[in-house]
Design a protein around this motif. Structure first.
Motif, mmCIF file in Angstrom:
data_model
loop_
_atom_site.group_PDB
_atom_site.id
_atom_site.type_symbol
_atom_site.label_atom_id
_atom_site.label_comp_id
_atom_site.label_asym_id
_atom_site.label_seq_id
_atom_site.Cartn_x
_atom_site.Cartn_y
_atom_site.Cartn_z
ATOM 1 N N LEU A 116 0.835 -1.207 0.000
ATOM 2 C CA LEU A 116 0.000 0.000 0.000
ATOM 3 C C LEU A 116 0.865 1.252 0.000
ATOM 4 N N ASP A 117 1.917 1.227 0.810
ATOM 5 C CA ASP A 117 2.811 2.399 0.831
ATOM 6 C C ASP A 117 3.409 2.658 -0.554
ATOM 7 N N LEU A 123 1.121 6.479 -6.868
ATOM 8 C CA LEU A 123 -0.040 7.297 -7.223
ATOM 9 C C LEU A 123 0.303 8.784 -7.093
ATOM 10 N N LYS A 124 1.031 9.139 -6.053
ATOM 11 C CA LYS A 124 1.398 10.541 -5.867
ATOM 12 C C LYS A 124 2.275 11.031 -7.021
ATOM 13 N N ARG A 125 3.265 10.194 -7.429
ATOM 14 C CA ARG A 125 4.138 10.586 -8.528
ATOM 15 C C ARG A 125 3.359 10.693 -9.840
ATOM 16 N N GLN A 131 -0.169 16.380 -13.773
ATOM 17 C CA GLN A 131 -0.381 17.822 -13.667
ATOM 18 C C GLN A 131 0.594 18.598 -14.583
ATOM 19 N N ARG A 132 1.802 18.043 -14.805
ATOM 20 C CA ARG A 132 2.764 18.693 -15.711
ATOM 21 C C ARG A 132 2.488 18.375 -17.168
ATOM 22 N N GLY A 133 1.633 17.363 -17.402
ATOM 23 C CA GLY A 133 1.313 17.003 -18.780
ATOM 24 C C GLY A 133 2.336 16.115 -19.426
ATOM 25 N N VAL A 134 3.160 15.461 -18.604
ATOM 26 C CA VAL A 134 4.203 14.606 -19.178
ATOM 27 C C VAL A 134 3.899 13.130 -18.964
ATOM 28 N N THR A 137 -2.751 9.533 -19.437
ATOM 29 C CA THR A 137 -3.900 9.382 -18.525
ATOM 30 C C THR A 137 -4.009 7.953 -18.010
ATOM 31 N N THR A 138 -3.680 7.012 -18.867
ATOM 32 C CA THR A 138 -3.787 5.603 -18.457
ATOM 33 C C THR A 138 -2.827 5.274 -17.323
ATOM 34 N N THR A 139 -1.696 5.953 -17.274
ATOM 35 C CA THR A 139 -0.731 5.708 -16.192
ATOM 36 C C THR A 139 -1.319 6.109 -14.846
ATOM 37 N N LEU A 140 -2.016 7.283 -14.820
ATOM 38 C CA LEU A 140 -2.660 7.733 -13.580
ATOM 39 C C LEU A 140 -3.795 6.794 -13.173
ATOM 40 N N ASP A 141 -4.590 6.361 -14.139
ATOM 41 C CA ASP A 141 -5.690 5.436 -13.820
ATOM 42 C C ASP A 141 -5.167 4.133 -13.245
#
Length: 375
Positions: A116-117, A123-125, A131-134, A137-141
């Protein structure tokens, strides 16, 4: 010679006749004496008939149960590592009672927490890169899904750990341990009984006719079989269904158990008090005599017998009609009226019309007082 013989016979006849005549006279006088002798009045005690406030009741037998009581069982299988209670301990809600070996689950929890850690950091990274656009979207999901799965794994293992630590579901007195340290137990193994004896219930049954007279909130009195304990409570439940086999209705009464004297499972007598009635003639059941001719009592009345100069007390047998019973009392519906004096002691030696004298020291109610005075 013949003359002397005749004289002897006449003398003998005279003596014998005298003896026979004397015996006949004696028997006649004795019979006349007993025929005219007046028997001595018999001492009796009486109860004056007074209309009273009658509280009818319905008697039943039942079983005592705790307001909260259950056999506590294990939720998970494993080896018992600790038993944190002793027989008859008073425990509080949430208190840990049994600890089952949970080392494997704790190791799994540590691994899940580490995962979990890592998922939270990933997830934070991913959010910062998005947010920087680099970052795609699939990576965040994917990072959010991984973090959610990691949280679920941790919650699942923590839930399993709670089943390894068994706690009291409510306040009460716990019984004898049914498991031992080092024993392997399976799911559903009973390890003790827990009973809240501060408040008790009594479950009992009545016939259809009796149940129709009872309603919630009616007062009840619960006594033990030996009669050394009496508790007061109220009717709290009436089963809406009649048992098709016994044709009886189950009812429940609740009562406080002062001093924890009543024990769950104990056999009890239950009395439901019905609404009180005024002006009812009720007497001790011991004053009533039953025979093939009916039920009767002896009533003391003042009468002047034929040929007597003064009035005297006479016991008269009066047939009565009985009604309901309540404890030691019985209702008299016909045959008596207010003011009648009913014999309550000494009636076993009476016949109708026998003279009596009232001595209320013979009364059963006066016996304890006399004993106390003697002591």
């Amino acid at each position: 010679m013949i003359k002397r013989f005749i004289i002897a016979i006449l003398a003998l006849a005279l003596v014998g006749g005298g003896i026979v005549g004397f015996n006949l006279f004696k028997a006649k006088m004795i019979a006349q004496y007993f025929a005219t002798m007046k028997p001595a009045p018999s001492p009796v005690s009486v109860t004056e008939v007074v209309p009273v406030r009658w509280t009818p009741g319905i008697e039943a037998i039942g079983t005592a149960t705790a307001a909260q009581g259950t056999d506590i069982a294990t939720e998970a299988s494993g080896v018992v590592r600790e038993i944190r209670f002793k027989s008859n301990d008073v425990v509080a809600k949430g208190q840990v009672l049994v600890q089952i070996d949970d080392r494997q689950e704790r190791a799994d929890l540590a691994a899940a927490q580490a995962a979990l850690d890592l998922a939270e950091v990933t997830l934070k990274r991913a959010r910062e890169l998005a947010q920087r656009g680099v970052s795609a979207t699939t990576t965040l999901d994917s990072a959010e899904a991984s973090a959610t799965e990691a949280r679920s794994n941790v919650a699942k293992i923590e839930a399993v750990l709670t089943t390894k630590q068994l706690t009291a579901p409510f306040d009460g007195t716990i019984g004898i341990p049914q498991i031992e340290v080092g024993q392997y137990v399976t799911t559903g193994t009973t390890y003790a009984t827990l009973q809240d004896r501060g408040h008790m219930r009594a479950d009992f049954t009545l016939t259809e006719q009796q149940a129709n007279q009872v309603g919630p909130g009616m007062p009840v009195t619960v006594t033990t079989e030996v009669g050394d304990l009496s508790l007061s409570g109220t009717v709290t439940g009436i089963e809406p269904k009649i048992d098709p086999n016994s044709r009886l209705v189950t009812l429940r009464a609740d009562m406080p158990n002062d001093g924890d004297k009543l024990t769950p499972g104990q056999f009890v007598h239950v009395r439901v008090d019905l609404p009180a009635e005024e002006g009812v003639i009720a007497l001790p059941q011991t004053v009533v005599s039953s025979s093939l001719y009916g039920d009767s009592v002896f009533v003391v009345r003042e009468e002047t017998p034929e040929g007597a100069d003064a009035a005297q007390l006479i016991a008269k047998q009066v047939f009565v009609k009985l009604g309901r019973r309540s404890g030691e009392k019985i209702e008299i519906t016909e045959g008596l009226k207010a003011g009648d004096k009913v014999v309550n002691a000494g009636q076993n030696k009476l016949t109708s019309g026998a003279p009596v004298v009232i001595d209320n020291s013979l009364s059963p109610d006066a016996a304890p007082a006399a004993d106390a005075a003697g002591n």
